[in-house]
Design an enzyme around this catalytic site. Structure first.
Site, short mmCIF file in Angstrom:
data_model
loop_
_atom_site.label_atom_id
_atom_site.label_comp_id
_atom_site.label_asym_id
_atom_site.label_seq_id
_atom_site.Cartn_x
_atom_site.Cartn_y
_atom_site.Cartn_z
CD GLU A 186 -24.73 57.03 85.46
OE1 GLU A 186 -23.85 57.66 86.06
OE2 GLU A 186 -25.79 57.57 85.05
CE1 TYR A 195 -15.60 51.67 79.92
CE2 TYR A 195 -16.62 53.12 78.31
CZ TYR A 195 -15.49 52.58 78.89
OH TYR A 195 -14.24 52.97 78.45
CD GLN A 232 -24.52 55.33 63.85
OE1 GLN A 232 -25.23 55.68 62.93
NE2 GLN A 232 -24.33 54.05 64.14
N1 UDP Z 1 -21.02 50.30 64.81
C1 UDP Z 1 -21.50 49.86 63.58
N2 UDP Z 1 -21.14 48.61 63.19
C2 UDP Z 1 -20.33 47.79 63.90
C3 UDP Z 1 -19.85 48.26 65.15
C4 UDP Z 1 -20.23 49.52 65.57
O1 UDP Z 1 -22.22 50.56 62.87
O2 UDP Z 1 -20.05 46.67 63.44
C5 UDP Z 1 -21.40 51.67 65.23
C6 UDP Z 1 -21.97 51.76 66.64
O3 UDP Z 1 -23.35 51.55 66.63
C7 UDP Z 1 -21.57 53.18 67.03
C8 UDP Z 1 -20.26 53.42 66.29
O4 UDP Z 1 -20.23 52.46 65.25
O5 UDP Z 1 -22.53 54.10 66.57
C9 UDP Z 1 -19.04 53.26 67.17
O6 UDP Z 1 -19.19 52.05 67.86
P1 UDP Z 1 -18.04 51.41 68.73
O7 UDP Z 1 -18.56 50.12 69.27
O8 UDP Z 1 -16.78 51.36 67.96
O9 UDP Z 1 -17.77 52.43 69.92
P2 UDP Z 1 -18.68 53.43 70.79
O10 UDP Z 1 -18.29 54.78 70.31
O11 UDP Z 1 -20.13 53.16 70.54
O12 UDP Z 1 -18.28 53.13 72.17
#
Ligand code: UDP
Length: 320
Positions: free
Chosen positions: A154, A152, A216
Site C-alpha cells: 500500500e 510495502y 509459488q
Molecule cells: N522464499 C523461500 N525461502 C526463503 C526466502 C523466500 O521459499 O528463504 C520464498 C517466499 O516465500 C516467496 C519467494 O520465495 O514465495 C520470493 O520471496 P522473496 O522474499 O525473495 O521476495 P518476494 O517476491 O516475496 O517479495
C-alpha cells in the site's frame, strides 16, 4: 548493458542509492559522466556498495532520511529509498510507509522545483497476490490493505497515486517503473530474499528453507537488465506519464529454484519446508509488452547465467 543513449550529462538525485539496485544505478551514471547525489539513511543500504562511487569526484553521498528536506538542484530524480525485502519491511513497517509517502512527496517537490523528471521505483507488489498472470500494467491488483505486507504494497500504491496526483494537478513529469524480483551482486547476506538465502544456505551446506510447498512462482531479473530498464525509462521521452513493468518474464517455481541452486553449487544441502509467510503471492510474472514497445527494452541475462555470476560473487566475498 543495452542502454547507450547519446545525451547531455545530467545531475541526478538517487534516493536509496546505497542499496542493491540504487548503487548499481549510481555506478552506471558515473560511468556515463553524469553527476550523482545519493541520499540514503543506510538502514538497509550499505556504504560498501558505494566503494567505487565514493572515489569519483562527481559523486556526493548524503547520509540522510528521504523524509527530510531535499534541497538539491538536479535534472533527474530516482526515488528508490525504501526497505524492499519482506524481511526488512515487515520489521520496519512505519519507516516503509513514511519513505513511500513523505519521502515520495520530498522527491516530487524536488523534481517540480527543478522542472526535473522523476522516476518512481515502484514494485510488482502493487499487484499483491495476482488473480491473473502474467500481470500487465492495466491490472489493478489484489492487495490486502491491512495485511503484514501492506506497509510495502500500500505504501507503493500510495506512492504511485501521489505521483499521478502531482502529474495531474501540478504538471510533474513522472515515470513509474514497477520493479519485479531482481537479483545480483551486492544483495546482502542478511537481505532475506530467496536467491541470497538459498545461495548462502547451499554454499554452507545448510538446508534450503522453502516456504510453503514451493509451488509459488517468481520471475527473476538480473541486475544489469534492471539497470538498463530503469535508465531507458528515465531517458525516453515516450516513457513520461507511463507506468512500466520492468522484470524478466521467465517464471520459475521456488522449489525448482532450490534444486537449481543446489545443483549449480554442487551442494549436499537438503530442502526443508517452512510455513508460507502471510499473504505471500502465489505467482508473479511480468507482462513486459509495454516496456518492449515504448523502450525497445527486454531482459537479456538468462537465470542460469545470472545465478552463476551471483554464486561466484558470494563465494569470493566469503573467502575474502
Ligand atoms: N522464499 C523461500 N525461502 C526463503 C526466502 C523466500 O521459499 O528463504 C520464498 C517466499 O516465500 C516467496 C519467494 O520465495 O514465495 C520470493 O520471496 P522473496 O522474499 O525473495 O521476495 P518476494 O517476491 O516475496 O517479495
Amino acid at each position: 548493458m543495452n542502454c547507450a543513449i547519446k545525451r547531455e550529462n545530467k545531475r541526478i538525485l538517487i534516493t536509496g542509492g546505497a542499496g542493491f539496485i540504487g548503487s548499481h544505478l549510481c555506478d552506471y551514471f558515473l560511468t556515463e559522466g553524469d553527476e550523482v547525489i545519493c541520499v540514503d539513511n543506510l538502514v538497509t543500504g550499505k556504504i560498501e556498495n558505494l566503494s567505487a562511487a565514493l572515489e569519483n569526484p562527481r559523486f556526493t553521498f548524503i547520509e540522510s532520511d528521504v523524509c527530510e528536506e531535499l534541497g538539491f538542484d538536479v535534472d533527474l530524480v530516482f526515488h528508490l529509498a525504501s526497505p524492499a525485502s519482506p524481511v526488512h519491511y515487515t520489521m520496519m513497517p512505519v519507516e516503509t510507509l513514511m519513505a513511500n509517502s513523505i519521502g515520495t512527496m520530498r522527491c516530487l517537490e524536488t523534481a517540480l522545483k527543478n522542472g526535473a523528471r522523476m522516476v518512481l521505483g515502484s514494485t510488482s507488489e502493487v499487484y499483491g497476490d495476482p488473480a491473473i498472470s502474467p500481470q500487465p500494467e492495466s491490472y489493478f491488483g489484489n492487495v490486502n490493505p491491512v495485511g503484514i505486507r501492506s506497509c510495502y504494497d500500500e505504501g507503493k500504491r500510495f506512492s504511485e497515486a501521489l505521483c499521478k496526483a502531482y502529474e495531474r494537478a501540478k504538471g510533474a513529469q513522472i515515470v513509474i517503473v514497477r520493479i519485479f524480483n531482481t537479483y545480483g551482486t551486492r544483495m546482502s547476506k542478511d537481505d532475506g530474499r530467496v536467491i541470497p538465502n538459498f545461495v548462502s544456505q547451499a554454499l554452507s551446506g545448510k538446508p534450503l528453507t522453502v516456504y510453503g510447498d514451493g509451488t509459488q512462482t517468481r520471475s527473476f531479473c538480473h541486475i544489469s537488465d534492471m539497470v538498463s530498464g530503469l535508465v531507458q525509462a528515465a531517458l525516453s521521452e515516450r516513457a513520461v506519464g507511463e507506468v512500466l513493468n520492468i522484470g524478466n518474464p521467465d517464471e520459475v517455481r521456488i522449489i525448482d529454484l532450490a534444486s537449481m541452486i543446489i545443483e549449480m553449487t554442487h551442494s549436499c544441502s537438503e530442502v526443508v519446508f517452512e510455513p508460507l509467510p502471510e499473504d505471500d503471492p502465489t505467482k508473479r510474472k511480468p507482462d513486459i509488452t509495454k516496456a518492449k514497445e515504448i523502450l525497445g527494452w527486454h531482459p537479456r541475462v538468462p537465470l542460469a547465467a545470472g545465478l552463476e555470476e551471483f554464486i561466484e560473487w558470494v563465494k569470493d566475498r566469503e573467502s575474502a
